[in-house]
Every structure is written in C-alpha cells, then in structure tokens.
Write a protein that holds these residues in place. Sequence first.
Motif, PDB file in Angstrom:
ATOM      1  N   ASP A 190       4.012  -7.601  24.726  1.00  0.00           N
ATOM      2  CA  ASP A 190       3.207  -6.414  24.768  1.00  0.00           C
ATOM      3  C   ASP A 190       3.343  -5.515  23.224  1.00  0.00           C
ATOM      4  O   ASP A 190       2.082  -4.997  22.968  1.00  0.00           O
ATOM      5  N   ASP A 191       4.433  -5.445  22.999  1.00  0.00           N
ATOM      6  CA  ASP A 191       4.721  -4.612  21.816  1.00  0.00           C
ATOM      7  C   ASP A 191       4.047  -5.081  20.555  1.00  0.00           C
ATOM      8  O   ASP A 191       3.232  -4.415  19.944  1.00  0.00           O
ATOM      9  N   ILE A 192       4.211  -6.185  20.372  1.00  0.00           N
ATOM     10  CA  ILE A 192       3.626  -6.917  18.977  1.00  0.00           C
ATOM     11  C   ILE A 192       2.063  -7.197  19.184  1.00  0.00           C
ATOM     12  O   ILE A 192       1.477  -7.171  18.134  1.00  0.00           O
ATOM     13  N   THR A 193       1.602  -7.679  20.519  1.00  0.00           N
ATOM     14  CA  THR A 193       0.124  -7.769  20.319  1.00  0.00           C
ATOM     15  C   THR A 193      -0.587  -6.209  20.430  1.00  0.00           C
ATOM     16  O   THR A 193      -1.860  -6.288  20.665  1.00  0.00           O
ATOM     17  N   HIS A 194       0.058  -5.418  20.781  1.00  0.00           N
ATOM     18  CA  HIS A 194      -0.402  -3.946  20.747  1.00  0.00           C
ATOM     19  C   HIS A 194       0.025  -3.041  19.444  1.00  0.00           C
ATOM     20  O   HIS A 194      -0.073  -1.771  19.490  1.00  0.00           O
ATOM     21  N   PHE A 195       0.685  -3.805  18.330  1.00  0.00           N
ATOM     22  CA  PHE A 195       1.320  -3.092  17.426  1.00  0.00           C
ATOM     23  C   PHE A 195       0.842  -1.773  16.943  1.00  0.00           C
ATOM     24  O   PHE A 195      -0.459  -1.709  16.845  1.00  0.00           O
ATOM     25  N   GLU A 196       1.345  -0.611  17.116  1.00  0.00           N
ATOM     26  CA  GLU A 196       0.859   0.571  16.747  1.00  0.00           C
ATOM     27  C   GLU A 196       1.732   1.261  15.641  1.00  0.00           C
ATOM     28  O   GLU A 196       3.138   1.310  15.588  1.00  0.00           O
ATOM     29  N   GLY A 197       1.166   2.076  14.819  1.00  0.00           N
ATOM     30  CA  GLY A 197       1.560   2.726  13.591  1.00  0.00           C
ATOM     31  C   GLY A 197       2.664   4.072  14.226  1.00  0.00           C
ATOM     32  O   GLY A 197       3.643   4.349  13.814  1.00  0.00           O
ATOM     33  N   ASN A 198       2.099   4.614  15.396  1.00  0.00           N
ATOM     34  CA  ASN A 198       2.696   5.699  16.064  1.00  0.00           C
ATOM     35  C   ASN A 198       4.033   5.074  16.564  1.00  0.00           C
ATOM     36  O   ASN A 198       5.266   5.737  16.149  1.00  0.00           O
ATOM     37  N   ALA A 199       4.157   4.042  17.182  1.00  0.00           N
ATOM     38  CA  ALA A 199       5.557   3.395  17.634  1.00  0.00           C
ATOM     39  C   ALA A 199       6.371   3.068  16.688  1.00  0.00           C
ATOM     40  O   ALA A 199       7.476   3.241  16.649  1.00  0.00           O
ATOM     41  N   ASN A 200       5.686   2.501  15.613  1.00  0.00           N
ATOM     42  CA  ASN A 200       6.415   2.126  14.366  1.00  0.00           C
ATOM     43  C   ASN A 200       7.227   3.232  13.582  1.00  0.00           C
ATOM     44  O   ASN A 200       8.316   2.888  12.911  1.00  0.00           O
ATOM     45  N   ALA A 201       6.532   4.320  13.507  1.00  0.00           N
ATOM     46  CA  ALA A 201       7.235   5.689  12.997  1.00  0.00           C
ATOM     47  C   ALA A 201       8.394   5.992  13.727  1.00  0.00           C
ATOM     48  O   ALA A 201       9.290   6.423  12.967  1.00  0.00           O
ATOM     49  N   PHE A 202       8.374   5.889  14.941  1.00  0.00           N
ATOM     50  CA  PHE A 202       9.499   6.218  15.766  1.00  0.00           C
ATOM     51  C   PHE A 202      10.733   5.258  15.600  1.00  0.00           C
ATOM     52  O   PHE A 202      11.865   5.509  15.611  1.00  0.00           O
ATOM     53  N   ARG A 203      10.264   4.028  15.476  1.00  0.00           N
ATOM     54  CA  ARG A 203      11.169   2.949  15.089  1.00  0.00           C
ATOM     55  C   ARG A 203      11.765   3.243  13.906  1.00  0.00           C
ATOM     56  O   ARG A 203      13.068   3.221  13.690  1.00  0.00           O
TER      57      ARG A 203
END
Length: 448
Positions: free
Chosen positions: A150-163
């Motif tokens: 689910d994470d990689i098929t919806h890859f999101e810049g917002n989630a990546n910023a938190f990471r």
Amino acid sequence: MKLMNWQQLISNKRLGQEQRHPERHDDRTEFKRDYDRLIFSAPFRRLQNKTQVFPLPGSIFVHNRLTHSLEVASVGMSLGNDVARALTASHPELAGTLFPEIGQIVATACLAHDMGNPPFGHSGEKAIQTFFTEGPGGDLQRQVSHEFWDDITHFEGNANAFRLLTHQFEGRRPGGFVMTYSTLASIVKYPFASSAASKKGKFGFFCSERDIYRRVADELGIICLSGPGEPLRYARHPLVYLVEAADDICYEIMDLEDAHKLKLLSYGEIATLMLEFFDETVKKSILRRIEEEGLTDNNEKVVYLRACVIGKLENECVRAFVDHEEQILAGTFTGSLIDHIAQPQAEAYRRCAELSRQRIYRSKPVLDVELSGYKIMETLMLQMTEAIMHPDRYYSQQLIGRVSSQYAIHSDDLETRIMAVIDYISGMTDVYALDVYQKINGISLPIV
C-alpha cells in the motif's frame, strides 16, 4: 464534544530527546532551532534543483521548490502570528504559554512541506507509484507485506517528508533531524496510513513511521478517529490548516506570476484575475497606487497586484481559522481554510485555479517536463530495483556502488532494500536524476 487542547498541542519536546535536556548556548526557542536545522540541511538545499511547475530556469527565472518553500514559510509566519494574536485576545490564558510561538512553528513546517517530493514533482510521484502498479515492480507484490505494498503503490511526497525528518539520514544524529513534536505534527497534511488513503492516494506516513506518528499524536492529544481493527487515522493538528493555506495561497498566485513572465498569460488577463479579489472601491485604490508609484513595467505591476492578493487571502484565512476554531479543535472541520473564505475571494480564487489548470498546468513546457521526468524516474526505478534483487551481478554491483552508505541498500530485508532505493531516488534533484539517467544509459560520460 471533545476538543484538543492548545497548551498540549504546542510542545517543544523533541523526538529522540524526550529524556534529555541539552545545554543551550543562546536564547533561540526550540521552534527557532527547528527552523535553523532545516535551513542548513542538505535536503532543503536540494530543493533549489527540483521543479516547482515550470522547467528550471534558462534566461527567465521562475520558481523552484526552494524559492516556493521560502515564500510559503513567509506567508505561514504571518498566518501563525495573526492567528496567535487573535486567539490570545479571546483566550488570555494562552498568553504565558508556548502558544504565541505558533508563527515560528508554521513557518518551519512550511519550509519542510515539500522536502519529501521526488524529482519532477507530481510526475516523479506517479513514476514511482506506477513502477509497482503498472510496471515490472508488480512482480514484487507477492514478496512484501500488504501494508508495505500500500505504501509504495501510493508513494506520497507528504509521507516521505515525515520519513525524512524522523529517520537517520545523512549520517546525522539518531532520529533524523530531532525535531519538536509540534513541528513534526504540523507537516502531516493527511494524518492516516496508506491503507486509509483517499481516492487521490494521499496519506501522511509510511508503515515504517506509523508508530512514530502515533507517539507524536498521542503526546500532543491529537484526536484519533480510527476504531479497533481499522487503519490508523487521526484528526489534523490544527496548525496543518495554516501550513496548507500558506501553500495554497503561494502556489496559486505565484504560478500566475511565473506564467506572465513566460508569456503564457498576458498582463491584461493577470490584472483582471487579481483585481477580482477586491470590491470596486479597493480596485480603484490599487490602480491609483500603481499609477502614483510610477509603475510602468507590466512585470512590476503584476508583482504589486500579487502582493495585494496574498495579503487579502492571508487575512481571509486567518478569519476562517478563528471563526472555525472549535470545529478545528474538535477534528470535525472539513475542507481547507481556502474553502471557507468569503464568497468574492473564493470565487476569484476558483477562477485563478481554473485558468491555471487550462493554461498553465497543461501547457507544453510543463507537459514536456512531466513526460521527460516520468521516463527518467521510471528508468532509475527499474535499474536500481533490478540491482537490489540481483546484487551478485556485475552491473548491479556497479550501480549499488554509486549509492551512499546512508541508505540501507545492503539490508537482508527486501522491504528495507526497496525503501532504500525509493529514498535514494526520491532524494535526487532533477539535474542529478538526469545526470544518473544519462550515465547508466551510456548517453554521457563523466568529464575529467
């Protein structure tokens, strides 16, 4: 009705330093320290070579992700400071707390809001997503967990910023940037897991950071909206609405200014759009001031009009936030602050957005960047994923050898290696991604 508490929501506790109280040698607030850490970080500097909307500058300078983020931070500071003044007047008990510092928190979150975006913006996001949903990466589905998929098929810049802000990157200190809880919560625009993503695929944290977000949210008293057995979902931290508003104001209005510089829109079209934010009396006053100040260059006139519109929208968003404070604290507020501004400004903003979709975001220069960027990202994902799946091959070893030791590219865990590839590629600038693409395809050779 349960309400979030401002005094709990604004905390200078640092992720990873909960039990420590480092010695300080200056009088900066903890939230100003957050701001400074971002300003001086390599991921923030790399934003100068990431596309905002238009191709990176040739003879005409247009916005990149760095200049956009700095402008959003400026507007965010104003929004936070004005809301702090208004709410402190109605809640005098907040005057002696950390609450008056929310302008600094919002400005810092604004600086970070695009840091997780891959090269080539939305096109880069789609290339990562579709590599797994439509491309060779689909073969990996059987080898990873449902949550990770689910994470990689919806890859999101917002989630990546938190990471990026909560993980140990760039050989820094444990826990990433070691930001305050309130700053971290303020950048999470979609505070839920990818399994609860909307139709647009937006979410706020990868499964690897789920527990970190839960710790931050629970510490700050952010309302949890998910029931037992449901994907994790929280209400937004209230300051997210101010970060979102600053972004909404800047990208819509500044894109119009760039479109004028690139001659995609005429001065007459820009002036008509921007003056619609004001009533007839104010319109006449603005035009009179332009004449009195001797502005004859159309670019200068657009700059003046843009400043007037941003000021008006900032005031409207402050009013909307203050008027809906209770719903925001209850987690029941819907939409964005822009959706709740007064009708004349809302209609003018809608017209700007519609024209942008028709004449800017579908213009040939923008589409060319998206097409080229998509192909570059698709190729990098394919080559790097092949390398981590077959690390014993000669070419794989050559590719992996390019990757910095800060990325867990050699992990025994497949999901960790896949995420390391995504971390590596999404952290590239547009120029660097193009350079790597050309080299691994034999299109260019390094010049010694």
